[in-house]
Design an enzyme around this catalytic site. Structure first.
Site, short mmCIF file in Angstrom:
data_model
loop_
_atom_site.label_atom_id
_atom_site.label_comp_id
_atom_site.label_asym_id
_atom_site.label_seq_id
_atom_site.Cartn_x
_atom_site.Cartn_y
_atom_site.Cartn_z
N TYR A 273 0.80 -1.22 0.00
CA TYR A 273 0.00 0.00 0.00
C TYR A 273 0.85 1.28 0.00
CZ TYR A 273 -2.86 -3.97 0.69
OH TYR A 273 -3.41 -5.19 0.50
N ARG B 47 2.76 -0.54 11.54
CA ARG B 47 3.09 -1.86 10.99
C ARG B 47 3.86 -1.62 9.70
NH1 ARG B 47 0.06 -7.54 9.67
NH2 ARG B 47 1.51 -8.66 11.00
N ARG C 47 -3.38 -16.35 11.54
CA ARG C 47 -4.13 -17.52 11.12
C ARG C 47 -4.43 -18.49 12.26
NH1 ARG C 47 -0.28 -18.88 6.30
NH2 ARG C 47 1.10 -17.89 7.84
#
Ligand SMILES: Cc1cc2nc3c(=O)[nH]c(=O)nc-3n(C[C@H](O)[C@H](O)[C@H](O)COP(=O)(O)O)c2cc1C
Ligand code: SF4
Length: 499
Positions: free
Chosen positions: A251, A298, A423
């Site tokens: 991004y 992050r 996950r």
């Protein structure tokens, strides 16, 4: 550099066996010990659920009941920190991705905060990840591309005239140029189109932060600090415990940090120029939310693309972010567009394919090193450098964490301050609580084969294949995904004893 895909697929790794702690051992452990983020926010544990987009917002970016249920379910597992999915800072249509680009989104986000507080019984700190992204279009039908999207420029005409040895193409009517290209063979296309035009044909048009010919891209350094600051202010108003600036993966902000960023306006090229906007955004956010509101970042410890930033860049950026007053650094890896697989016609390029994608969400089909804890050395290098420079900024690591021993070992060796699991938490959102209560044997273990990621890729409601095994459509309380085939939430779990 990373290994090639065929080499990687040679080894199938078993999910590592786990030796779970007793309740007392968990209580004495580092992972279940508190940490302060920023000046005064205390998280009860160093367990962490990093951002995961579940594709449950409305098409205009509002919180839905499904969003509330999703986060409530994670909160029941009482992680120390739960980071809400990447949430768009602009007020523009972006599909069922949460948005925070206007005050009208605040009431829904407040409900989300309250829901998490209640479901975790006040134990979980809730952050929200805020993101900006540039335009990425779907791979077009070639017919449409040539007849509509491709700009017939003078340089293209010159290339055509040269390649076909016919000056007439410099003046030929636009329709004729388009019609010719539509029928042209691959060699001709590769010769006359620029790399970017070919990419738009083969992968779909995609903007870069270094496209300075586009006025809105030129303006990013002027526009983004205000947009991020306003989004952070809304997060604070909505009651979030803190905000996480998304400087990772494919991004906008990660692309400013990238070694590939060739902007020539003082925001690209050298390290100080590449970090300039990310630092300006951090400063604008800090000025808006005040000194005590936790602000994390992050970002990538390694881009894992040719010519991209590596760990030494990340170490340098980490120190700059610490000097800029960031309250934690969450280190991720890869997930870039540059090496993504070619999408099918009508689909958009997905940054979690290709080698950098693999490194972001590694699976059990791996190289000799395997997927488990694979990204920890990046966080460790950043943390070491921070401590060497006198900064106490907490560092969060993630990537293939699935056992207590892994997490505890990472903390014991000083490789990170918090250990995140995406996950594994999706497979079993109760797992932190189970481990803390000495019930680790009840943890539903993630298989790291990325069924969930496949759903994310197609922007379908994310679920875990392990929940589906428990599917009983006759159960009235089980809500199903919109395809009617999968349960929308994991089976519930009730702790046998109070905690
Ligand atoms: C379905 C899904 C959605 C994700 N969405 C985000 C996101 O919004 N922001 C982000 O920084 N990372 C996102 N990630 C990456 C995870 O936060 C994490 O870094 C990655 O899955 C590796 O950690 P793990 O091995 O514990 O899963 C996503 C991962 C998955 C599986
Ligand atoms: S779908 Fe597979 S990889 Fe994803 S959380 Fe479930 S078991 Fe893990």
């Amino acid at each position: 550099m990373s290994v090639t895909a065929p080499e990687r697929k040679r080894v199938r790794h078993p999910v590592p066996p786990a030796k779970w702690p007793t309740r007392e051992e968990a209580a004495r452990s580092r992972w279940f010990s508190p940490i302060t983020l920023g000046t005064r926010l205390v998280a009860a544990e160093r367990t962490w659920v990093p951002a995961m987009v579940p594709w449950r917002a409305t098409d205009d970016g509002f919180v839905t009941q499904d969003v509330l249920d999703w986060y409530a379910r994670f909160a029941e597992g009482q992680p120390g920190v739960l980071v809400v999915e990447a949430t768009g800072i602009r007020d523009i249509p972006s599909g069922p991705l949460l948005r925070i680009g206007d005050d009208r989104f605040v009431p829904g986000l407040s409900r989300l905060v309250e829901t998490v507080r209640e479901a975790s019984r006040g134990r979980t700190r809730i952050f929200i990840q805020i993101i900006d992204f540039l335009t990425v279009r779907r791979r077009p039908e070639p017919e449409k591309y040539f007849m509509r999207y491709l700009e017939v420029t003078d340089p293209l005409r010159v290339q055509l005239a040269l390649w076909l040895d016919d000056k007439r193409w410099r003046e030929a009517p636009e329709d004729e140029v388009r019609g010719f290209l539509r029928e042209a063979d691959r060699v001709t296309l590769e010769t006359v189109l620029t790399d970017r035009e070919l990419e738009a044909l083969d992968y779909g048009y995609r903007e870069r932060v270094w496209d300075l010919h586009l006025p809105w891209i030129r303006e990013l350094p002027r526009v983004l600090p205000g947009l991020f600051a306003e989004a952070a202010r809304r997060a604070q108003t909505a009651g979030f415990d803190g905000v996480e600036l998304h400087y990772a993966h494919a991004y906008t902000m990660a692309s400013f940090l990238s070694r590939l960023n060739t902007r020539t306006d003082g925001y690209g090229g050298t390290l100080p120029h590449r970090v300039r906007l990310p630092l300006a955004v951090l400063a604008a956010v800090r000025a808006r939310v005040g000194p005590d509101y936790p602000v994390g970042i992050r970002y990538l410890g390694d881009e894992v693309v040719e010519g991209g930033s590596r760990v030494d860049d990340a170490v340098w950026f980490g120190i700059k972010f610490a000097e800029g007053g960031v309250d934690y650094l969450s280190v991720s890896k890869g997930g870039r567009f540059e090496d993504a697989k070619q999408p099918k016609i009508g689909e958009a390029v997905y940054p979690y394919t290709g080698e950098s994608g693999y490194e972001c969400m590694p699976t059990v089909l791996s190289d000799a090193r395997g997927p488990f804890g694979r990204n920890v050395p990046l966080a460790a290098a950043i943390r070491r450098a921070l401590r060497g420079a006198g900064h106490t900024t907490p560092v969060v690591t993630s990537g293939g964490i699935t056992t207590f021993e892994q997490a505890e070992g990472i903390l014991e060796r000083g490789e990170a301050d918090c250990v995140a699991a995406a996950r594994q938490s999706l497979a079993d959102p109760d797992w932190f609580r189970k481990v803390r209560l000495g019930l680790g044997h009840l943890v539903r273990r993630c298989e790291f084969t990325n069924y969930c990621e496949g759903l994310d890729q197609r922007h379908k409601q994310v679920t875990c294949k392990l929940w589906d095994r428990k599917l009983d459509p006759t159960e009235p309380t089980v809500r199903l995904a919109s395809d009617g085939k999968r349960r929308l939430l994991p089976p519930s779990w009730t702790a046998p004893s109070a905690d």
